[in-house]
Design an enzyme around this catalytic site. Sequence first.
Site, mmCIF file in Angstrom:
data_model
loop_
_atom_site.group_PDB
_atom_site.id
_atom_site.type_symbol
_atom_site.label_atom_id
_atom_site.label_comp_id
_atom_site.label_asym_id
_atom_site.label_seq_id
_atom_site.Cartn_x
_atom_site.Cartn_y
_atom_site.Cartn_z
ATOM 1 N N LYS A 139 38.200 64.223 76.895
ATOM 2 C CA LYS A 139 37.552 65.088 75.773
ATOM 3 C C LYS A 139 37.135 66.359 76.241
ATOM 4 O O LYS A 139 37.464 67.383 75.191
ATOM 5 C CB LYS A 139 36.364 64.160 75.348
ATOM 6 C CG LYS A 139 36.757 62.817 74.843
ATOM 7 C CD LYS A 139 37.587 63.005 73.469
ATOM 8 C CE LYS A 139 37.784 61.700 72.711
ATOM 9 N NZ LYS A 139 38.536 62.119 71.587
ATOM 10 N N SER A 193 33.116 63.641 72.016
ATOM 11 C CA SER A 193 32.145 62.397 72.307
ATOM 12 C C SER A 193 30.902 63.244 73.045
ATOM 13 O O SER A 193 31.177 64.139 73.752
ATOM 14 C CB SER A 193 32.873 61.424 72.988
ATOM 15 O OG SER A 193 31.710 60.430 73.411
ATOM 16 N N SER A 194 29.647 62.865 72.990
ATOM 17 C CA SER A 194 28.727 63.146 73.602
ATOM 18 C C SER A 194 28.644 62.872 74.996
ATOM 19 O O SER A 194 27.685 63.114 75.805
ATOM 20 C CB SER A 194 27.380 62.816 72.945
ATOM 21 O OG SER A 194 27.294 61.387 72.838
ATOM 22 N N CYS A 195 29.516 61.845 75.456
ATOM 23 C CA CYS A 195 29.794 61.495 76.842
ATOM 24 C C CYS A 195 30.241 62.708 77.855
ATOM 25 O O CYS A 195 30.162 62.456 78.952
ATOM 26 C CB CYS A 195 30.500 60.365 77.046
ATOM 27 S SG CYS A 195 32.245 60.658 76.786
ATOM 28 N N TYR A 225 37.034 59.377 80.517
ATOM 29 C CA TYR A 225 37.285 59.545 79.051
ATOM 30 C C TYR A 225 36.712 60.876 78.810
ATOM 31 O O TYR A 225 37.088 61.665 77.920
ATOM 32 C CB TYR A 225 36.577 58.459 78.286
ATOM 33 C CG TYR A 225 36.512 58.633 76.796
ATOM 34 C CD1 TYR A 225 37.619 58.338 76.038
ATOM 35 C CD2 TYR A 225 35.345 58.923 76.132
ATOM 36 C CE1 TYR A 225 37.423 58.588 74.701
ATOM 37 C CE2 TYR A 225 35.218 59.201 74.840
ATOM 38 C CZ TYR A 225 36.375 58.888 74.213
ATOM 39 O OH TYR A 225 36.226 58.920 72.651
ATOM 40 N N HIS A 240 31.867 48.844 71.828
ATOM 41 C CA HIS A 240 30.787 49.438 72.200
ATOM 42 C C HIS A 240 29.399 48.607 72.324
ATOM 43 O O HIS A 240 29.590 47.517 71.638
ATOM 44 C CB HIS A 240 30.368 50.838 71.293
ATOM 45 C CG HIS A 240 31.401 51.723 71.981
ATOM 46 N ND1 HIS A 240 32.739 52.366 71.373
ATOM 47 C CD2 HIS A 240 31.425 52.687 73.042
ATOM 48 C CE1 HIS A 240 33.280 53.122 71.835
ATOM 49 N NE2 HIS A 240 32.665 53.600 72.877
#
Length: 325
Positions: free
Chosen positions: A141, A108-110, A137, A180
């Site tokens: 990841k 994920s880009s988070c 989260y 989301h």
Amino acid sequence: MEKNAKIYVAGHRGLVGGAIVRNLQSKGYTNIIMRTHAELDLCNQEAVQRFFAQEKPEYVFLAAAHVGGIGINSEHPAKFIYENMMIGFNVVEASRINGVKKLMNLGSSCIYPKMAPQPLKESALLTGALEPTNDAYAMAKISVIKLCQKYNFEYGTNYLSVMPTNLYGPGDNYDLAGSHVLPAMIRKFDDAKKSGSDQVTLWGDGSPLREFLYSEDLADAVVYLMEHCDAKDMLPESFVNVGSGEEHTIKEIAQLVQSVVYADCPARTCKIIWDTAKPNGTPRKLCDVSKLTALGWKAQMDFKRGIELSYQDYLAGGGNLTKRH
């Protein structure tokens, strides 16, 4: 990948996993393995090892994850970090032990720091503090990205990782307790339209910039990378961003979703109320997709058309509608 190769898609019922299965099937892959959570709990190491030993998949798409928006991430950080680390570690280790030829890990880009320079380059990983509302989260990841990277180095595996931007599309989660931002908007505007309400309340002030990628585009990207690339092609970071390369403010996205939902009755629209007591999240999040473009892939779906298709999916009862009225 050979068309008859045994391919395991972990998380096939989710937004991403479902899109990957459809993409594989459309390209002629005939031996796809799937298990529901009831059939295989990926947090259970013994069960995962037993499954891999019995099935012996040759290729693995790791799309299973415990996901959600800002609210549920903030309320249940322990659950998010534990379950996502366990899922990732169990599947990667079982893949190594059982000789999986290639694995695709969906991140994920988070994972990037809250204040990282924009657009986000792969090299920005671990260069600053994470966004507090989803740091659990993100840490999970990051740990799986690093696990794949270190396995490639120590064991000679061929495990790829991709970092998708914000996703939307068929099979999304429209449950307001855990969805989301974009599917939540679809749900809220549709609820207002059906109830005749004259307003919709959204979180924050609408100023954050966000990039979105249609889930079917993501599926096409990861299948393309599995077919044409190896882990060494993603060095030095050992992973690659996947995004559209376009960004919009949350306010612009809300107006676009509103126009799609009220397309058949534009005169009967509603007012948007911004709840500034709620968090905005990261101010801006745009992925640098130049590395992906250099590898030969680019997103195709027009943003408004993607929202229209997502709304059609919602109306048809797709995705997680647990708390839909």
